[in-house]
Scaffold this motif. Structure first.
Motif, PDB file in Angstrom:
ATOM      1  N   LEU A  63       0.865  -1.184   0.000  1.00  0.00           N
ATOM      2  CA  LEU A  63       0.000   0.000   0.000  1.00  0.00           C
ATOM      3  C   LEU A  63       0.900   1.233   0.000  1.00  0.00           C
ATOM      4  CD1 LEU A  63      -2.864   1.385   0.538  1.00  0.00           C
ATOM      5  CD2 LEU A  63      -2.241   1.314   2.961  1.00  0.00           C
ATOM      6  N   SER A  65      -0.202   4.913   1.061  1.00  0.00           N
ATOM      7  CA  SER A  65      -1.281   5.840   1.435  1.00  0.00           C
ATOM      8  C   SER A  65      -0.721   7.247   1.621  1.00  0.00           C
ATOM      9  CB  SER A  65      -1.963   5.356   2.717  1.00  0.00           C
ATOM     10  OG  SER A  65      -1.079   5.452   3.809  1.00  0.00           O
ATOM     11  N   MET A  69      -3.931  12.852   6.134  1.00  0.00           N
ATOM     12  CA  MET A  69      -5.153  12.041   6.199  1.00  0.00           C
ATOM     13  C   MET A  69      -6.196  12.793   7.012  1.00  0.00           C
ATOM     14  SD  MET A  69      -3.831   8.135   6.665  1.00  0.00           S
ATOM     15  CE  MET A  69      -2.766   8.309   8.050  1.00  0.00           C
ATOM     16  N   GLY A 158      -2.496   4.571   7.999  1.00  0.00           N
ATOM     17  CA  GLY A 158      -2.943   4.509   6.598  1.00  0.00           C
ATOM     18  C   GLY A 158      -3.356   3.092   6.227  1.00  0.00           C
ATOM     19  N   ASN A 162      -7.438   1.562   5.536  1.00  0.00           N
ATOM     20  CA  ASN A 162      -7.659   0.969   4.205  1.00  0.00           C
ATOM     21  C   ASN A 162      -7.832  -0.544   4.260  1.00  0.00           C
ATOM     22  OD1 ASN A 162      -7.440   2.962   1.919  1.00  0.00           O
ATOM     23  ND2 ASN A 162      -5.589   3.511   3.047  1.00  0.00           N
ATOM     24  N   TYR A 163      -7.765  -1.118   5.464  1.00  0.00           N
ATOM     25  CA  TYR A 163      -7.647  -2.583   5.547  1.00  0.00           C
ATOM     26  C   TYR A 163      -8.835  -3.330   4.927  1.00  0.00           C
ATOM     27  CZ  TYR A 163     -10.387  -5.501   8.803  1.00  0.00           C
ATOM     28  OH  TYR A 163     -11.349  -6.293   9.358  1.00  0.00           O
ATOM     29  N   GLN A 164     -10.043  -2.773   5.143  1.00  0.00           N
ATOM     30  CA  GLN A 164     -11.216  -3.499   4.608  1.00  0.00           C
ATOM     31  C   GLN A 164     -11.281  -3.414   3.087  1.00  0.00           C
ATOM     32  OE1 GLN A 164     -14.809  -2.198   6.516  1.00  0.00           O
ATOM     33  NE2 GLN A 164     -15.022  -4.136   7.601  1.00  0.00           N
ATOM     34  N   LEU A 165     -10.893  -2.238   2.545  1.00  0.00           N
ATOM     35  CA  LEU A 165     -10.894  -2.076   1.082  1.00  0.00           C
ATOM     36  C   LEU A 165      -9.918  -3.058   0.450  1.00  0.00           C
ATOM     37  CD1 LEU A 165     -10.865   1.833   0.832  1.00  0.00           C
ATOM     38  CD2 LEU A 165     -12.759   0.295   0.251  1.00  0.00           C
ATOM     39  N   ILE A 166      -8.738  -3.171   1.068  1.00  0.00           N
ATOM     40  CA  ILE A 166      -7.703  -4.070   0.534  1.00  0.00           C
ATOM     41  C   ILE A 166      -8.134  -5.530   0.685  1.00  0.00           C
ATOM     42  CG2 ILE A 166      -5.333  -4.885   0.918  1.00  0.00           C
ATOM     43  CD1 ILE A 166      -4.651  -1.959   1.642  1.00  0.00           C
ATOM     44  N   GLN A 180       3.874  -1.242   3.959  1.00  0.00           N
ATOM     45  CA  GLN A 180       3.965   0.115   3.411  1.00  0.00           C
ATOM     46  C   GLN A 180       5.326   0.726   3.763  1.00  0.00           C
ATOM     47  OE1 GLN A 180       1.286   3.883   2.813  1.00  0.00           O
ATOM     48  NE2 GLN A 180       1.024   3.205   4.901  1.00  0.00           N
TER      49      GLN A 180
END
Ligand code: GAP
Length: 443
Positions: A63, A65, A69, A158, A162-166, A180
């Motif tokens: 990732l 990111s 943020m 970061g 984003n963990y669920q999207l990944i 990362q």
């Protein structure tokens, strides 16, 4: 041999490895710039880390990111509330110190009795006050409340947000990891020891999502893997590495258990990497603050849970300092300084030298350079005596020297010089390529 950080700082400047930031303006404290050899070295180190994580482990993905943020992330993570250092000021000379520099148990200090290390005044020290380490900035043209943002103090958050999207996009099944590499910023009060503690630095972090209950065993696994990394990929002397377990008073606000990998620097044993059991602290905080359900659905077992996270968190710059310190060698007998970088990570693998600047030797050496540079990074050097050229490259840590002499013109053989022993072999170009190629891969 007296290995000091000052000697390493001066070699790094001389050889184009690391420079003080903004030097022509008198320097900018606790920020460093990486020169031509420094950037090669740093890239070689991070490439191995990336390979170990995302290529060797099929269940770890990458990732990249943003540094900026949503500001609520830092409230959720606890960094707004808890990422503080206790500071004391000398009212007389305005010097500022971390309270724990005077004693680990600074709460019991009577500050009226403390002498300022800078001006020597006794009794003019303030009581400790908390100072947040995050850099604040404003997003957009107007500086008002509601536009505040922070430069990230760790790359980890970061990954969490984003963990669920990944997980969904890559169809990852627990256990899995997200890796990362990126910049992090901390307004360190006491920034010292060259690139060891700086205000801008790079982290290489991997967050491993596991089922609660398997976290302790996973932490042990990662401790072992991360320890091996230093000798396997960076060629670091194992006897200079050790683990340090955090006591209750050292644990970060998010950690249930934490271990440091420490290296024996000239200034003492110090942390280069942390391995932490962060439990479900971060994900549950982000659930609370974002209002989103961040649980994982384990299909085979038909159950839902919030994963626990085992984190491996390394500083790229500290890893580089470890490599520099480990490699520094004063070869007293031969009156030279050698950076004994393992060929795997050496910035330049070979220097190509024509013995003299005439008789067609430079042309032949250029031809050899052309052939070698498609295999690995080499440089051509015809300036100065051959001895001076070798010694320059010894300081730059170049493991091999290829010399073109008159015999090379007639029989296509060249001398291959080994940096550490200074021994030389007469070989064909194919043999030279094969020897160098073998040395640049992890053992
Ligand atoms: N995400 C967890 C975390 O950030 P940390 O122990 O605060 O944990 C991890 O930092 C690593 O980052 C350290 O082991 C160190 O290598 C590096 N690091 C932290 N602060 C640094 C600084 N001011 N300068 C250079 N490297 C730093």
């Amino acid at each position: 041999m007296n290995k000091t950080i000052d000697k390493i700082v001066s070699l790094c400047k001389r050889r184009g490895i690391i420079f003080q930031s903004s030097e022509i303006y008198g320097g900018f404290s606790a920020v460093y710039d990486y020169g031509p050899l420094g950037v090669e070295l740093k890239n070689n180190i991070s490439k191995f880390w990336w390979k170990e994580m995302t290529q060797i482990h099929e269940n770890i993905v990458g990732l990249d990111s943003g540094i900026l943020m949503h500001p609520s992330i830092w409230e959720a993570s606890g960094h707004v509330g808890a990422f503080n250092d206790p500071l004391v000021d000398c009212k007389k000379c305005k010097a500022r110190y971390r309270a724990d520099e005077f004693s680990d148990d600074f709460s019991s200090i009577d500050w009226n009795e403390i002498q300022c290390p800078n001006c020597g005044t006794i009794g003019d020290m303030t009581e400790p006050r908390q100072f947040n380490l995050m850099f604040k900035t404003h997003v957009g043209p107007v500086q008002e409340t509601g536009t505040e943002a922070y430069l990230r103090p760790e790359t980890a958050q970061g990954i969490y947000v984003n963990y669920q999207l990944i997980q969904g996009a890559m169809r990852m099944k627990i256990p899995f990891g997200i890796a990362q590499i990126g910049k992090a910023f901390r307004n360190e009060i006491i920034a010292r020891n060259f690139i060891f503690r700086t205000r801008e630095f790079e982290q290489m972090e991997m967050q491993y999502f596991v089922k609660p209950g398997t976290d302790d065993a996973t932490l042990e696994d990662w401790k072992e893997k991360r320890f091996i990394f230093y000798s396997k990929y960076l060629g670091i002397d194992k006897s200079k590495l050790r683990f340090h377990k955090h006591g209750d008073n050292e644990l970060a606000h998010y950690a249930k258990e934490a271990w440091d990998i420490e290296y024996h620097f000239p200034f003492g044993w110090s942390e280069i990497e942390g391995i932490h059991n962060r439990t479900d602290y971060d994900l549950s905080q982000h659930e609370k603050f974002s209002g989103k359900n961040l649980s994982y659905f384990d299909q085979p077992n038909n159950e839902r849970f919030l994963p626990y996270i085992i984190e491996t968190s390394a500083g790229l710059n500290r890893m580089l300092l470890t490599v520099l310190v480990d490699a520094y060698w004063e070869d007293i007998e031969n009156k030279r300084i050698v950076m004994k970088f393992d060929p795997m990570i050496a910035p330049v693998k070979a220097v190509i030298c024509p013995l003299t600047k005439k008789d067609g030797l430079p042309e032949k050496a250029r031809d050899v350079t052309m052939k070698l540079k498609s295999h690995f990074k080499v440089i051509y050097d015809q300036q100065g005596s051959i001895g001076k050229r070798y010694y320059r490259q010894d300081e730059a840590g170049t493991p091999f020297g290829v010399t073109i002499d008159h015999q090379s013109l007639s029989d296509e053989t060249f001398t291959l010089r080994y940096r550490d022993t200074q021994e030389q072999d007469r070989l064909s170009l194919e043999q030279i390529i094969s020897i160098i190629n073998k040395s640049v891969h992890p053992k």
